[in-house]
Design an enzyme around this catalytic site. Sequence first.
Site, short mmCIF file in Angstrom:
data_model
loop_
_atom_site.label_atom_id
_atom_site.label_comp_id
_atom_site.label_asym_id
_atom_site.label_seq_id
_atom_site.Cartn_x
_atom_site.Cartn_y
_atom_site.Cartn_z
N SER A 1 0.83 -1.32 -0.04
CA SER A 1 -0.10 0.17 0.05
C SER A 1 0.81 1.41 0.04
O SER A 1 1.92 1.31 0.76
CB SER A 1 -0.85 0.25 1.40
N TYR B 1 -1.26 -0.62 10.52
CA TYR B 1 -1.08 -0.76 8.92
C TYR B 1 0.01 -0.31 8.25
O TYR B 1 0.79 -1.01 7.65
CB TYR B 1 -2.58 -0.38 8.37
#
Length: 207
Positions: free
Chosen positions: A116, A131
């Site tokens: 990501s 995350y």
Amino acid sequence: MCRQLAQRGYVVVLGARDAAKGARAARQLGGDIHPVQLDVADAGSVRAAADGLDRLDVLVNNAAILYDTWQRGIDADLDQVREALDTNLLGAWRVTQAVLPLLRASPAARIVNVSSGAGALTDMGAGTPAYRTSKAALNALTRILAAELRGDAILVNSVCPGWVATDMGGAGGRPVADGAAGIVWAATLPDDGPTAGFFRDGRAIDW
């Protein structure tokens, strides 16, 4: 991803923590797609799934949890951070180690770690610490594996699919097929394709 790879003639193994949901997804997708129960945070589940394979040419490490937008690094719940790392980083690591003998036996193996832009250090900012750190660490693993497996002609890359309208991404994201296409691109690279890179939609992006 499974649909697009099957359409390209791949025999696809779809991993799912819930075996019934995996079987339902495989039926809905059609094509040569075979569900297998797989919890990447459970070493026994990973080993059982790996033992059920006799060939593997492409590994896509796609499992990810806990987009913790409600947390900050200065006071994050470290149990939640540990949970994210166990799936988002160590899960990919476990699965890769378990299937590496099969990948080494392939004439043209590929490993794709679904990462990501939230894990990019170039513009890393505040918030979402579990995350973000897990994806930054996954990118580091990509570089390590790419260097170590270069002699085996195994291409290893990270891919950011962008903000995608999945259960995690929400309805405002891009169509799932568009996000998947960049991952499929990395999974089907030619032998002289890139390795140790970070890509979105087939284009290199900053780490």
